[in-house]
Design a protein around this motif. Structure first.
Motif, PDB file in Angstrom:
ATOM      1  N   LEU A 116       0.842  -1.196   0.000  1.00 35.97           N
ATOM      2  CA  LEU A 116       0.000   0.000   0.000  1.00 35.97           C
ATOM      3  C   LEU A 116       0.875   1.243   0.000  1.00 35.97           C
ATOM      4  O   LEU A 116       1.779   1.359   0.832  1.00 35.97           O
ATOM      5  CB  LEU A 116      -0.882   0.014   1.253  1.00 35.97           C
ATOM      6  N   PRO A 117       0.661   2.181  -0.934  1.00 39.87           N
ATOM      7  CA  PRO A 117       1.357   3.471  -0.838  1.00 39.87           C
ATOM      8  C   PRO A 117       0.792   4.245   0.352  1.00 39.87           C
ATOM      9  O   PRO A 117      -0.395   4.536   0.405  1.00 39.87           O
ATOM     10  CB  PRO A 117       1.016   4.150  -2.167  1.00 39.87           C
ATOM     11  N   GLN A 148      -3.614  12.936  -1.578  1.00 40.41           N
ATOM     12  CA  GLN A 148      -3.570  11.675  -0.837  1.00 40.41           C
ATOM     13  C   GLN A 148      -2.871  11.838   0.510  1.00 40.41           C
ATOM     14  O   GLN A 148      -1.993  11.059   0.880  1.00 40.41           O
ATOM     15  CB  GLN A 148      -2.923  10.567  -1.680  1.00 40.41           C
ATOM     16  N   GLN A 149      -3.305  12.866   1.251  1.00 50.07           N
ATOM     17  CA  GLN A 149      -2.725  13.128   2.559  1.00 50.07           C
ATOM     18  C   GLN A 149      -3.824  13.417   3.572  1.00 50.07           C
ATOM     19  O   GLN A 149      -4.903  13.911   3.233  1.00 50.07           O
ATOM     20  CB  GLN A 149      -1.755  14.309   2.488  1.00 50.07           C
ATOM     21  N   VAL A 150      -3.524  13.086   4.830  1.00 49.11           N
ATOM     22  CA  VAL A 150      -4.412  13.351   5.957  1.00 49.11           C
ATOM     23  C   VAL A 150      -3.975  14.650   6.617  1.00 49.11           C
ATOM     24  O   VAL A 150      -2.778  14.939   6.721  1.00 49.11           O
ATOM     25  CB  VAL A 150      -4.363  12.187   6.973  1.00 49.11           C
ATOM     26  N   GLN A 185      -9.823   3.880   0.065  1.00 50.82           N
ATOM     27  CA  GLN A 185     -10.808   4.084  -1.002  1.00 50.82           C
ATOM     28  C   GLN A 185     -10.178   4.800  -2.199  1.00 50.82           C
ATOM     29  O   GLN A 185     -10.468   4.473  -3.356  1.00 50.82           O
ATOM     30  CB  GLN A 185     -11.986   4.905  -0.472  1.00 50.82           C
ATOM     31  N   THR A 186      -9.334   5.770  -1.938  1.00 54.35           N
ATOM     32  CA  THR A 186      -8.709   6.526  -3.024  1.00 54.35           C
ATOM     33  C   THR A 186      -7.723   5.667  -3.804  1.00 54.35           C
ATOM     34  O   THR A 186      -7.704   5.688  -5.039  1.00 54.35           O
ATOM     35  CB  THR A 186      -7.992   7.768  -2.454  1.00 54.35           C
ATOM     36  N   VAL A 187      -6.908   4.897  -3.101  1.00 56.43           N
ATOM     37  CA  VAL A 187      -5.932   4.044  -3.772  1.00 56.43           C
ATOM     38  C   VAL A 187      -6.629   3.025  -4.671  1.00 56.43           C
ATOM     39  O   VAL A 187      -6.145   2.711  -5.767  1.00 56.43           O
ATOM     40  CB  VAL A 187      -5.039   3.331  -2.729  1.00 56.43           C
ATOM     41  N   LEU A 188      -7.766   2.519  -4.244  1.00 55.28           N
ATOM     42  CA  LEU A 188      -8.506   1.544  -5.033  1.00 55.28           C
ATOM     43  C   LEU A 188      -9.303   2.180  -6.169  1.00 55.28           C
ATOM     44  O   LEU A 188      -9.907   1.472  -6.965  1.00 55.28           O
ATOM     45  CB  LEU A 188      -9.457   0.751  -4.132  1.00 55.28           C
TER      46      LEU A 188
END
Length: 297
Positions: A116-117, A148-150, A185-188
């Protein structure tokens, strides 16, 4: 939670001291950012088969992230993670994030045959510039799919305890795990497809899609907790459920003195959030988090 032996994540970006976003545009919940609230099993199967995830459940095919009211994605200001985090809050956040990395990396390798990235987690105070635009602490922790950051202002945990009546370390960990769920969810490719479908829908239908996406992130937080039961202490699960109850759309509207308007819900009711957190926690299986096919949320 007992995190004494847990390894700290190095994917922490310390942006405290920056004052971006204080007077800027607020990102609407469920549109440009995915805050604390696609179908994982379909996404996994679709990726394994080389197909578009939401095409398999009749959703509109498309790519691209963002929604109405969101500025054009901009590159977030990046800083190197500090060599050593300071304070109990910092170390706790780094350990919880490290636990999510370990857990989801193992699940990705088992089911997709690849790592997983990992997302970066930005610590900020007051306001911040993200890939989804400017934001301030008042909107709470959020995940930006554009970069893609929290993003997290740790003072939110004080609010969670004092204002929302949901204290405890596992309550805070649930919030972090929920945002990491949005990264999954975003990675998928699920988040982009859901956002595409929302843009093609009316407000009520778009909010309904957002609710299912947010409840799925709650369920994924439960899946993470299931695989880390060795870290949990007596009372931790109850802490998480209290947090899920405290931030349900119906509870927040009632506390604000507003008339309940289910069509405006974007994250789900308190009962729904508790139910899906429990579902993931009890099963530990990602196929449990099939909120898009569920008849009863």
């Amino acid at each position: 939670m007992n995190l004494d032996d847990e390894q700290e994540s190095s994917n922490i970006v310390d942006r405290r001291g920056e004052r971006g976003g204080g007077g800027g545009m607020r990102l609407p919940i469920g549109d440009g950012k995915l805050g604390i609230g696609g179908m994982i099993v379909v996404g996994v199967i679709a990726l394994l088969l080389g197909q578009n995830p939401l095409a398999m459940i009749g959703m509109v095919e498309g790519a691209g992230v963002g929604g109405p009211g969101v500025g054009q994605p901009q590159e977030a200001v990046a800083r190197s993670a500090p060599p050593a985090l300071n304070g109990t809050h910092d170390r706790f956040i780094a350990k919880v994030l490290g636990s999510t990395e370990r857990t989801w990396d193992a699940l990705f390798r088992d089911q997709l045959g690849k790592p997983l990235p990992w997302p970066k987690l930005n610590l900020f105070e007051g306001g911040v510039n993200s890939g989804c635009g400017q934001a301030d602490s008042g909107m709470g922790p959020f995940y930006c799919p554009a970069d893609q950051q929290v993003y997290l202002d740790a003072s939110f945990f004080d609010d969670l305890s004092r204002r929302f009546g949901a204290p405890g370390d596992f309550a805070a960990a649930y919030v972090i795990a929920h945002e990491v769920g949005h990264h999954i969810q975003t990675v998928l490719g699920i988040s982009a497809e859901v956002q595409q479908a929302r843009r093609a829908s009316g407000p009520a239908q778009g909010n309904a899609l957002s609710v299912r996406q947010e409840l799925q992130a709650d369920c994924l937080a439960g899946v993470w907790a299931h695989h880390n039961r060795d870290l949990l202490e007596p009372g931790d699960i109850e802490e998480g459920l209290r947090a899920a109850q405290a931030i349900g759309d119906d509870t927040l509207q009632q506390k604000a003195g507003a008339r309940l308007n289910p069509e405006s819900f974007t994250h789900g009711t308190s009962a729904q959030r508790m139910r899906w957190l429990q579902a993931g926690l009890q099963s530990g299986q990602i196929n449990t988090c099939d909120t898009f096919a569920a008849r009863r949320l």
